[in-house]
Design a protein around this motif. Structure first.
Motif, PDB file in Angstrom:
ATOM      1  N   PHE A  73       0.952  -1.310  -0.081  1.00  0.00           N
ATOM      2  CA  PHE A  73       0.137   0.167  -0.004  1.00  0.00           C
ATOM      3  C   PHE A  73       0.715   1.255  -0.005  1.00  0.00           C
ATOM      4  N   TYR A  74       1.706   1.280   1.026  1.00  0.00           N
ATOM      5  CA  TYR A  74       2.713   2.476   0.982  1.00  0.00           C
ATOM      6  C   TYR A  74       3.739   2.442  -0.113  1.00  0.00           C
ATOM      7  N   GLY A  75       3.947   1.567  -0.673  1.00  0.00           N
ATOM      8  CA  GLY A  75       5.005   1.496  -1.795  1.00  0.00           C
ATOM      9  C   GLY A  75       4.256   1.977  -3.188  1.00  0.00           C
ATOM     10  N   ASN A  76       2.856   1.855  -3.346  1.00  0.00           N
ATOM     11  CA  ASN A  76       2.385   2.076  -4.434  1.00  0.00           C
ATOM     12  C   ASN A  76       1.238   3.124  -4.569  1.00  0.00           C
ATOM     13  N   PHE A  77       0.929   3.376  -3.210  1.00  0.00           N
ATOM     14  CA  PHE A  77      -0.284   4.381  -3.244  1.00  0.00           C
ATOM     15  C   PHE A  77       0.285   5.481  -2.247  1.00  0.00           C
ATOM     16  N   ASP A  78       0.404   6.725  -2.526  1.00  0.00           N
ATOM     17  CA  ASP A  78       0.916   8.019  -1.589  1.00  0.00           C
ATOM     18  C   ASP A  78      -0.533   8.324  -0.971  1.00  0.00           C
ATOM     19  N   VAL A  79      -0.509   8.190   0.313  1.00  0.00           N
ATOM     20  CA  VAL A  79      -1.470   8.320   1.219  1.00  0.00           C
ATOM     21  C   VAL A  79      -1.839  10.056   1.171  1.00  0.00           C
ATOM     22  N   ASN A  80      -0.853  10.816   1.187  1.00  0.00           N
ATOM     23  CA  ASN A  80      -1.139  12.021   1.280  1.00  0.00           C
ATOM     24  C   ASN A  80      -1.279  12.804  -0.182  1.00  0.00           C
TER      25      ASN A  80
END
Length: 510
Positions: free
Chosen positions: A488-495
């Motif tokens: 999730f963090y590697g492919n989707f930018d939460v910010n």
């Protein structure tokens, strides 16, 4: 819009939607010309291949930066890619279930089922990428109308007829409520684009109408909670889940619920992130008590009512209502953590719920009943069903070493990690989880400690693959949740989601 403008758009970002649309159209044409007595099994393989191709195309798009086409009504961003993976994966597993579903009165409509399923999926995918109230609503209606028909596909089954009727009536009312709320949003801002609405919500002139902004939020939020079966618009779920064919029930409980949270996140977070409430306080802080009460009521009603259910599909309907209450808790936090918490929990919920419905389908088709008694002595006659079902139930209950525990723990700590911490909401979550142990563990007790009834259950290859995949997934995610979170963090930018809003508002200001 002229041809040059149309050709200037980056249509490749809509490749997954085009694949689903093309396969659904192809299925409808093939089914039209197939003989009535011909097997519809090839249609299942074609539908599954189409969904798999769309899923692969999503992974190929992971490196693409934020792209919007059609005048910012369609947007490919981290949010849409993350949730489309869940929608496509859930639908793929449902197709495997449906290809092994044995009901004479469904056989006539088997081809119809597959392209309705893909049409509903297409609506959900459009919702994930929509950046406009109109396209969001069109996607919602495409999903809803297809679901209404699928719920009543067993035309000779009175319960199926009843479920479809109740679903369409209650769905129509919820749609009217949602449109009423959206009309206020449009009336206040004069826009349907979500980012322009966010810009106009910060307009000082709207401070005079802060009560109407709060009213628009509450009405829109209430209407949209119908899709996730949250209180008070939850009463359709038990009847529809009970009367609909098992694959449709699995689709509604997983894919449709995921789509419901997608539209909630899209509309509520983007439109109201900069909106003022009464006395100039941010509206998302001001309506926290309303969302908290809604989440608590949903958790309590779902778990307490499930205690008295004998029909296993109704029990899982109330369980689904309770799960919606848990997933509503992160909405109270208003932090960037809301996305990963909801995404991870929906991923875990996908595996444990579809796995459980796979077992229910196998048992109910053999026993001709959906009473909880079909699980009696299951461990003695079919341990390869009893053991996976035990893991699915433990995960739904939130027991350690399962994905469900990691999901609930994250939501629980998210509620306590706020300033101020929402202790009473965390207490309700813990108390209702303890209540859920009663009916979840009752299933395990019936499987392992009741006298065996019925014969050994045969497991088709496709169903065995789904069981193995779902069981392995909830155990791996329960022991190594970093696998999903790192992805999730590697492919989707939460910010990225919040930065989009700030950028768009800043751009429009200039």
């Amino acid at each position: 819009m002229d041809l040059d403008t149309l050709l200037s758009f980056h249509w490749s970002v809509m490749l997954p939607e085009f694949i689903i649309l093309g396969v659904a159209t192809l299925l409808s044409v093939i089914d039209l010309f197939m003989k009535k007595e011909s097997s519809r099994k090839p249609l299942a393989w074609l539908a599954g291949a189409g969904v798999l191709a769309a899923l692969i195309s999503i992974f190929m798009q992971l490196d693409i930066e934020v792209t919007s086409i059609l005048y910012d009504t369609y947007r490919l961003d981290s949010f849409s890619k993350a949730f489309k993976i869940l929608l496509l994966l859930g639908t793929l597993l449902v197709i495997v279930l449906s290809s092994n579903y044995k009901k004479e009165d469904l056989e006539e409509n088997r081809g119809e089922f597959y392209y309705l399923l893909l049409a509903a999926l297409l609506g959900a995918m459009m919702m994930a990428s929509s950046a406009d109230l109109i396209t969001l609503f069109v996607g919602l209606e495409l999903l809803s109308l297809s679901s209404y028909v699928m719920a009543g596909l067993e035309r000779r089954n009175k319960r199926s007829n009843e479920s479809a009727f109740k679903y369409i009536v209650s769905g129509g009312i919820a749609t009217a409520i949602t449109l009423f709320g959206m009309s206020y949003i449009f009336g206040l801002t004069g826009e349907t684009n979500l980012f322009k609405i966010a810009e106009n919500m910060g307009n000082l002139e709207l401070l005079e109408h802060s009560f109407l902004i709060v009213f628009a939020f509450i009405i829109t939020f209430a209407g949209l909670t119908f899709k996730i079966a949250a209180a008070p618009l939850h009463m359709w779920a038990p009847d529809v889940y009970e009367g609909a064919p098992v694959p449709v029930t699995a689709f509604l409980s997983v894919v449709s619920k995921t789509a419901g949270f997608v539209i909630l996140l899209r509309v509520i977070i983007i439109c109201f992130i900069a909106a003022p409430g009464i006395d100039k306080e941010p509206i998302l802080l001001q309506v926290q008590p309303y969302v908290m009460v809604l989440a608590a009521a949903t958790m309590i009603i779902g778990n307490v009512t499930a205690l008295r259910q004998r029909n296993i599909k109704r029990m899982f309907a109330y369980s689904s209502i309770a799960q919606a209450g848990y997933i509503l808790v992160p909405f109270v936090s208003n932090s960037s953590l809301v996305f990963e918490l909801i995404w991870f929990y929906l991923l875990a919920y996908l595996f444990m719920n579809i796995g459980a419905f796979t077992v229910i389908q196998l048992l109910s088709s053999q026993e001709g009943s959906t009473d909880i008694g079909i699980f009696r002595g299951l461990f003695r006659r079919s341990p390869w069903l009893a053991v996976p079902m035990t893991f699915f139930v433990l995960s739904l209950a939130g027991i350690p070493i399962t994905a469900g525990f990691i999901g609930k723990f994250g939501i629980f700590m998210g509620a306590l990690g706020l300033d101020p911490a929402h202790y009473w909401l965390a207490a309700v979550m813990m108390a209702t989880t303890l209540v859920s142990y009663v009916y979840y563990f009752n299933i395990i007790a019936i499987m392992f400690f009741r006298d065996s009834e019925g014969s050994k259950v045969s497991i088709p290859g496709g169903m065995a693959a789904v069981l193995a995949f779902c069981t392995a997934s909830i155990l791996i995610l329960g022991v190594m949740p970093d696998l999903a979170l790192d992805f999730f963090y590697g492919n989707f930018d939460v910010n990225e989601f919040f930065m989009q809003i700030e950028t768009e508002v800043h751009t429009h200001d200039h």
